[in-house]
Scaffold this active site. Structure first.
Site, PDB file in Angstrom:
ATOM      1  N   TRP A 100      97.416 -20.330   7.128  1.00  0.00           N
ATOM      2  CA  TRP A 100      96.951 -18.760   8.552  1.00  0.00           C
ATOM      3  C   TRP A 100      95.621 -18.239   7.333  1.00  0.00           C
ATOM      4  O   TRP A 100      94.578 -18.333   8.335  1.00  0.00           O
ATOM      5  CB  TRP A 100      97.253 -17.802   8.106  1.00  0.00           C
ATOM      6  CG  TRP A 100      98.869 -18.478   9.471  1.00  0.00           C
ATOM      7  CD1 TRP A 100     100.366 -18.871   9.184  1.00  0.00           C
ATOM      8  CD2 TRP A 100      98.659 -19.371  10.240  1.00  0.00           C
ATOM      9  NE1 TRP A 100     100.546 -19.635  10.131  1.00  0.00           N
ATOM     10  CE2 TRP A 100     100.052 -20.200  10.921  1.00  0.00           C
ATOM     11  CE3 TRP A 100      97.364 -19.946  11.337  1.00  0.00           C
ATOM     12  CZ2 TRP A 100     100.327 -20.784  12.137  1.00  0.00           C
ATOM     13  CZ3 TRP A 100      98.014 -20.322  12.373  1.00  0.00           C
ATOM     14  CH2 TRP A 100      99.043 -20.752  13.102  1.00  0.00           C
ATOM     15  N   ASP A 167      95.940  -9.694   7.356  1.00  0.00           N
ATOM     16  CA  ASP A 167      96.420  -9.704   8.336  1.00  0.00           C
ATOM     17  C   ASP A 167      98.697  -9.510   8.098  1.00  0.00           C
ATOM     18  O   ASP A 167      99.291 -10.687   7.250  1.00  0.00           O
ATOM     19  CB  ASP A 167      96.520 -11.990   7.798  1.00  0.00           C
ATOM     20  CG  ASP A 167      97.278 -12.802   9.406  1.00  0.00           C
ATOM     21  OD1 ASP A 167      98.049 -11.539   9.853  1.00  0.00           O
ATOM     22  OD2 ASP A 167      96.873 -13.911   9.365  1.00  0.00           O
ATOM     23  N   LYS A 191     106.004 -11.442  15.492  1.00  0.00           N
ATOM     24  CA  LYS A 191     107.409 -11.688  14.615  1.00  0.00           C
ATOM     25  C   LYS A 191     108.106 -10.287  14.648  1.00  0.00           C
ATOM     26  O   LYS A 191     109.651 -10.457  14.569  1.00  0.00           O
ATOM     27  CB  LYS A 191     106.494 -12.073  13.420  1.00  0.00           C
ATOM     28  CG  LYS A 191     105.474 -12.942  13.092  1.00  0.00           C
ATOM     29  CD  LYS A 191     105.891 -14.473  13.618  1.00  0.00           C
ATOM     30  CE  LYS A 191     104.648 -14.801  13.327  1.00  0.00           C
ATOM     31  NZ  LYS A 191     105.306 -17.055  12.831  1.00  0.00           N
TER      32      LYS A 191
END
Length: 355
Positions: A100, A167, A191
């Site tokens: 990511w 992030d 999440k």
């Protein structure tokens, strides 16, 4: 009983599911479903307001920061961050610690100059780079705090003269952070915060509007702030369920309490991985994630048999990402120590059967 170790969308508390299911039929005695209620109604405006208050309270967000509930996941933020923070002719700095982070770098390079200060790609991202310098002329420094696929996590906030952008998709609300250390934080909700469909953005207001760029309105943070996250139709159900989940977290005692639970869960599982001769962790010990525990069999031939045993024991979502192989146990906030103990028991049972 099922124990969900899937990496996302996340496990949520049963009480959140139950309350959300009632709201699908009749939201707050309106006679309407939460799935059909107007996002302009006073009832839903109250949901957005409470969700924002809970985020601000649980993360101790200081004044001077705006909280947004957007769409598009972290993937859209990969573009929105440089569009809003990287001036024409400027430079951004990025740390490459996994899939990511690499995708964020790729998108930022489409907007402007990017300096990749360090990468752990040389070891399949099984560690966090330690010795690197951040260019003094960087408009911001971006990093990914938890690397879901590779099982590493950054616990110490980097020291940078440039505004920090992080992030936090897979460890937001799992441990204490000092929001004032950051210029911008973003996180896909799926999440620890809520269901897929909503993206949390926390941004320092005085960083915005300084790039010299003319942006499409939908990609500009400022119109979203002015509209209270309702510039376009928001993800109503995802925000509502996030609110319920944040209420649950507050009722448990907040981030401080859940962090201690997460420490215990991670320690319990890592101790078994290190003790059990059939298993081996993939991330270097000092950089092991509390959220995503990645491990493999010492002898790969046993992997399918262990997954079959896990399935019999109600342990689901354990298959590792193809980039790492083996197993990944995602132990987010709502997964109890009971689930971790059930996995440890299965590992010990498998050891007994394969001595």
């Amino acid at each position: 009983m099922k124990h969900n170790f899937g990496a996302g969308p996340c496990i949520l508390p049963q009480e959140v599911f139950q309350e959300a299911s009632q709201a699908i039929l009749n939201f707050n005695d309106t006679g309407l479903s939460i799935l059909e209620i107007s996002h302009r109604s006073k009832e839903f405006e109250a949901v957005v307001a409470e969700t924002e208050r809970l985020v601000r309270e649980l993360l101790a967000v200081p004044q001077g920061y705006s909280i947004l509930f957007l769409q598009g996941g972290a993937s859209m933020q990969f573009a929105m961050v440089p569009l809003n923070l990287l001036p024409e002719g400027g430079k951004a700095a990025y740390l490459d610690t996994g899939t990511w982070a690499s995708k964020a770098i790729k998108e930022a390079k489409k907007v402007g100059d990017v300096a990749v200060v360090a990468s752990s790609a040389d070891a399949n991202y099984n560690y966090i780079p330690k010795a690197y310098g951040i260019p003094v002329d960087a408009a911001y420094f971006h990093y990914t705090s938890n690397n879901t696929i590779f099982g590493t996590e950054i616990f110490e906030t980097p020291i940078s003269t440039a505004p920090l952008v992080c992030d936090m998709s897979s460890d937001i609300l799992s441990r204490k952070i000092n929001v004032a250390d950051y210029g911008l934080i973003y996180a896909g909700a799926q999440k620890n915060m809520g269901p897929a469909g909503v993206t949390l953005v926390i941004v320092k207001d005085d960083l915005l509007g300084k790039t010299g760029r003319t942006l499409p309105t939908i990609f500009d943070y400022q119109p979203h702030i002015a509209a209270g996250s309702m510039y376009n139709t928001p993800p109503v159900f995802s925000i509502y369920v996030s609110m319920l989940n944040l209420r649950w977290l507050k009722s448990k005692g907040g981030v401080e309490v859940i962090e201690q639970e997460n420490i215990i869960k991670a320690r319990t599982l890592y101790d078994e991985i290190d003790r059990n001769p059939l298993f081996r962790g993939t991330a270097v010990p000092e950089d092991r994630s509390r959220m995503n525990v990645t491990f493999v069999m010492e002898d790969k031939v046993h992997e399918d048999a262990f997954l079959a045993l896990a399935k019999e024991r109600g342990l689901v979502g354990l298959k590792g990402h193809r980039s790492v192989g083996g197993f990944r146990a995602s132990i987010y906030n709502a997964l109890s120590i009971t689930g971790v103990n059930a996995l440890v028991d299965a590992m010990q049972e498998f050891e007994e059967k394969n001595k």
